[in-house]
Design a protein around this motif. Structure first.
Motif, PDB file in Angstrom:
ATOM      1  N   LEU A   1      39.093   9.114   6.582  1.00 47.62           N
ATOM      2  CA  LEU A   1      38.130   9.971   5.880  1.00 47.62           C
ATOM      3  C   LEU A   1      38.674  10.451   4.541  1.00 47.62           C
ATOM      4  O   LEU A   1      37.913  10.593   3.577  1.00 47.62           O
ATOM      5  CB  LEU A   1      37.729  11.155   6.754  1.00 47.62           C
ATOM      6  CG  LEU A   1      36.886  10.802   7.975  1.00 47.62           C
ATOM      7  CD1 LEU A   1      36.629  12.050   8.815  1.00 47.62           C
ATOM      8  CD2 LEU A   1      35.575  10.137   7.575  1.00 47.62           C
TER       9      LEU A   1
ATOM     10  N   LEU B   1      30.901   2.784   9.181  1.00 50.79           N
ATOM     11  CA  LEU B   1      31.439   3.530   8.029  1.00 50.79           C
ATOM     12  C   LEU B   1      30.547   3.405   6.798  1.00 50.79           C
ATOM     13  O   LEU B   1      30.555   4.305   5.950  1.00 50.79           O
ATOM     14  CB  LEU B   1      32.865   3.076   7.721  1.00 50.79           C
ATOM     15  CG  LEU B   1      33.908   3.452   8.768  1.00 50.79           C
ATOM     16  CD1 LEU B   1      35.294   2.982   8.337  1.00 50.79           C
ATOM     17  CD2 LEU B   1      33.908   4.951   9.045  1.00 50.79           C
ATOM     18  N   ASP B   2      29.757   2.337   6.684  1.00 50.94           N
ATOM     19  CA  ASP B   2      28.809   2.238   5.565  1.00 50.94           C
ATOM     20  C   ASP B   2      27.727   3.312   5.691  1.00 50.94           C
ATOM     21  O   ASP B   2      27.332   3.926   4.702  1.00 50.94           O
ATOM     22  CB  ASP B   2      28.171   0.850   5.507  1.00 50.94           C
ATOM     23  CG  ASP B   2      29.153  -0.225   5.083  1.00 50.94           C
ATOM     24  OD1 ASP B   2      30.156   0.105   4.400  1.00 50.94           O
ATOM     25  OD2 ASP B   2      28.924  -1.398   5.435  1.00 50.94           O
TER      26      ASP B   2
ATOM     27  N   ARG C   1      37.009   8.260  -2.442  1.00 44.01           N
ATOM     28  CA  ARG C   1      36.301   7.174  -3.134  1.00 44.01           C
ATOM     29  C   ARG C   1      34.867   7.581  -3.456  1.00 44.01           C
ATOM     30  O   ARG C   1      34.385   7.382  -4.567  1.00 44.01           O
ATOM     31  CB  ARG C   1      36.310   5.914  -2.261  1.00 44.01           C
ATOM     32  CG  ARG C   1      35.553   4.745  -2.868  1.00 44.01           C
ATOM     33  CD  ARG C   1      35.575   3.514  -1.979  1.00 44.01           C
ATOM     34  NE  ARG C   1      35.186   3.742  -0.593  1.00 44.01           N
ATOM     35  CZ  ARG C   1      33.926   3.856  -0.163  1.00 44.01           C
ATOM     36  NH1 ARG C   1      32.924   3.789  -1.025  1.00 44.01           N
ATOM     37  NH2 ARG C   1      33.666   4.045   1.112  1.00 44.01           N
ATOM     38  N   ILE C   2      34.181   8.172  -2.501  1.00 45.75           N
ATOM     39  CA  ILE C   2      32.768   8.524  -2.673  1.00 45.75           C
ATOM     40  C   ILE C   2      32.584   9.633  -3.696  1.00 45.75           C
ATOM     41  O   ILE C   2      31.695   9.574  -4.538  1.00 45.75           O
ATOM     42  CB  ILE C   2      32.152   8.936  -1.327  1.00 45.75           C
ATOM     43  CG1 ILE C   2      31.999   7.694  -0.456  1.00 45.75           C
ATOM     44  CG2 ILE C   2      30.810   9.622  -1.509  1.00 45.75           C
ATOM     45  CD1 ILE C   2      31.619   8.007   0.963  1.00 45.75           C
TER      46      ILE C   2
ATOM     47  N   LEU D   1      37.927   7.619   2.269  1.00 49.34           N
ATOM     48  CA  LEU D   1      36.486   7.459   2.111  1.00 49.34           C
ATOM     49  C   LEU D   1      35.899   8.561   1.233  1.00 49.34           C
ATOM     50  O   LEU D   1      35.160   8.284   0.287  1.00 49.34           O
ATOM     51  CB  LEU D   1      35.828   7.444   3.497  1.00 49.34           C
ATOM     52  CG  LEU D   1      34.342   7.170   3.548  1.00 49.34           C
ATOM     53  CD1 LEU D   1      34.022   6.258   4.730  1.00 49.34           C
ATOM     54  CD2 LEU D   1      33.574   8.471   3.717  1.00 49.34           C
ATOM     55  N   PHE D   2      36.231   9.815   1.526  1.00 52.00           N
ATOM     56  CA  PHE D   2      35.698  10.942   0.755  1.00 52.00           C
ATOM     57  C   PHE D   2      36.208  10.902  -0.689  1.00 52.00           C
ATOM     58  O   PHE D   2      35.456  11.210  -1.614  1.00 52.00           O
ATOM     59  CB  PHE D   2      36.076  12.272   1.406  1.00 52.00           C
ATOM     60  CG  PHE D   2      35.179  12.718   2.512  1.00 52.00           C
ATOM     61  CD1 PHE D   2      34.495  13.928   2.428  1.00 52.00           C
ATOM     62  CD2 PHE D   2      35.019  11.962   3.663  1.00 52.00           C
ATOM     63  CE1 PHE D   2      33.683  14.369   3.457  1.00 52.00           C
ATOM     64  CE2 PHE D   2      34.202  12.383   4.697  1.00 52.00           C
ATOM     65  CZ  PHE D   2      33.533  13.591   4.600  1.00 52.00           C
TER      66      PHE D   2
ATOM     67  N   VAL E   1      27.560  10.882   3.510  1.00 53.41           N
ATOM     68  CA  VAL E   1      28.461  11.724   2.721  1.00 53.41           C
ATOM     69  C   VAL E   1      28.019  11.732   1.254  1.00 53.41           C
ATOM     70  O   VAL E   1      27.974  12.785   0.618  1.00 53.41           O
ATOM     71  CB  VAL E   1      29.925  11.270   2.874  1.00 53.41           C
ATOM     72  CG1 VAL E   1      30.834  11.997   1.887  1.00 53.41           C
ATOM     73  CG2 VAL E   1      30.400  11.503   4.304  1.00 53.41           C
ATOM     74  N   LEU E   2      27.677  10.568   0.710  1.00 52.86           N
ATOM     75  CA  LEU E   2      27.243  10.494  -0.687  1.00 52.86           C
ATOM     76  C   LEU E   2      25.972  11.305  -0.913  1.00 52.86           C
ATOM     77  O   LEU E   2      25.893  12.090  -1.862  1.00 52.86           O
ATOM     78  CB  LEU E   2      27.029   9.042  -1.108  1.00 52.86           C
ATOM     79  CG  LEU E   2      26.513   8.842  -2.532  1.00 52.86           C
ATOM     80  CD1 LEU E   2      27.500   9.394  -3.556  1.00 52.86           C
ATOM     81  CD2 LEU E   2      26.229   7.374  -2.794  1.00 52.86           C
TER      82      LEU E   2
ATOM     83  N   SER F   1      29.318   6.638   4.931  1.00 58.44           N
ATOM     84  CA  SER F   1      29.492   6.749   3.481  1.00 58.44           C
ATOM     85  C   SER F   1      28.193   7.166   2.806  1.00 58.44           C
ATOM     86  O   SER F   1      28.187   8.002   1.902  1.00 58.44           O
ATOM     87  CB  SER F   1      29.969   5.418   2.896  1.00 58.44           C
ATOM     88  OG  SER F   1      31.245   5.095   3.372  1.00 58.44           O
ATOM     89  N   GLU F   2      27.086   6.589   3.253  1.00 59.06           N
ATOM     90  CA  GLU F   2      25.785   6.932   2.674  1.00 59.06           C
ATOM     91  C   GLU F   2      25.430   8.391   2.951  1.00 59.06           C
ATOM     92  O   GLU F   2      24.946   9.103   2.062  1.00 59.06           O
ATOM     93  CB  GLU F   2      24.716   5.998   3.245  1.00 59.06           C
ATOM     94  CG  GLU F   2      23.404   6.074   2.503  1.00 59.06           C
ATOM     95  CD  GLU F   2      22.417   4.996   2.946  1.00 59.06           C
ATOM     96  OE1 GLU F   2      21.209   5.214   2.699  1.00 59.06           O
ATOM     97  OE2 GLU F   2      22.831   3.976   3.519  1.00 59.06           O
TER      98      GLU F   2
END
Length: 136
Positions: A29, A116-117, A35-36, A32-33, A123-124, A120-121
């Motif tokens: 995470l 995770l995709d 990067r996003i 991921l966070f 979170v974004l 990611s969506e």
């Protein structure tokens, strides 16, 4: 989530997470966070890893600052904090994988079982709902 960010080390906090799955998921995470959001992680209170910041004002007049995106590796599950709430994304939640929810919290026991995709969506969209969008 009324708390303030601190100067504590995010990496030291994650290294101290006792549960091996929560520690592994926290590392995932973290990447991921970052990067996003394009933001550097900071500790908010003793257990929340946050990215970015926004100011909120409730109708009651109460106001404060909170991380624009955040997670916390808790004993029972990893908590992902989402704004403005999960009910606005039922189609994404159906595709996410095993989870439970609170008003603005997503509880994940193992990221290996999560898409995770889709995460990611979520979170974004959450991050963009309280900011101008990604900085990166």
């Amino acid at each position: 989530m009324a708390t303030e960010f601190t100067d504590a080390s995010v990496h030291e906090f994650i290294d101290r997470v006792a549960h091996p799955v929560r520690r592994r998921d926290a590392e995932t995470l973290l990447a991921l966070f970052s990067r996003i959001t394009g933001e550097q992680p900071r500790m908010w209170g003793p257990t929340i890893v946050g990215f970015g910041e926004y100011h909120y004002v409730y109708d009651s007049g109460r106001e404060g600052d909170a991380p624009a995106a955040a997670f916390s590796p808790r004993k029972g599950a990893t908590t992902v904090y989402l704004n403005p709430g999960l009910t606005e994304h039922p189609e994404l939640l159906e595709r996410l994988g095993p989870h439970t929810t609170g008003l603005t919290c997503l509880y994940l026991k193992d990221l290996a079982d999560i898409d995770l995709d889709v995460l990611s969506e979520l979170v974004l969209e959450s991050y963009e709902s309280v900011t101008e969008g990604p900085t990166g």
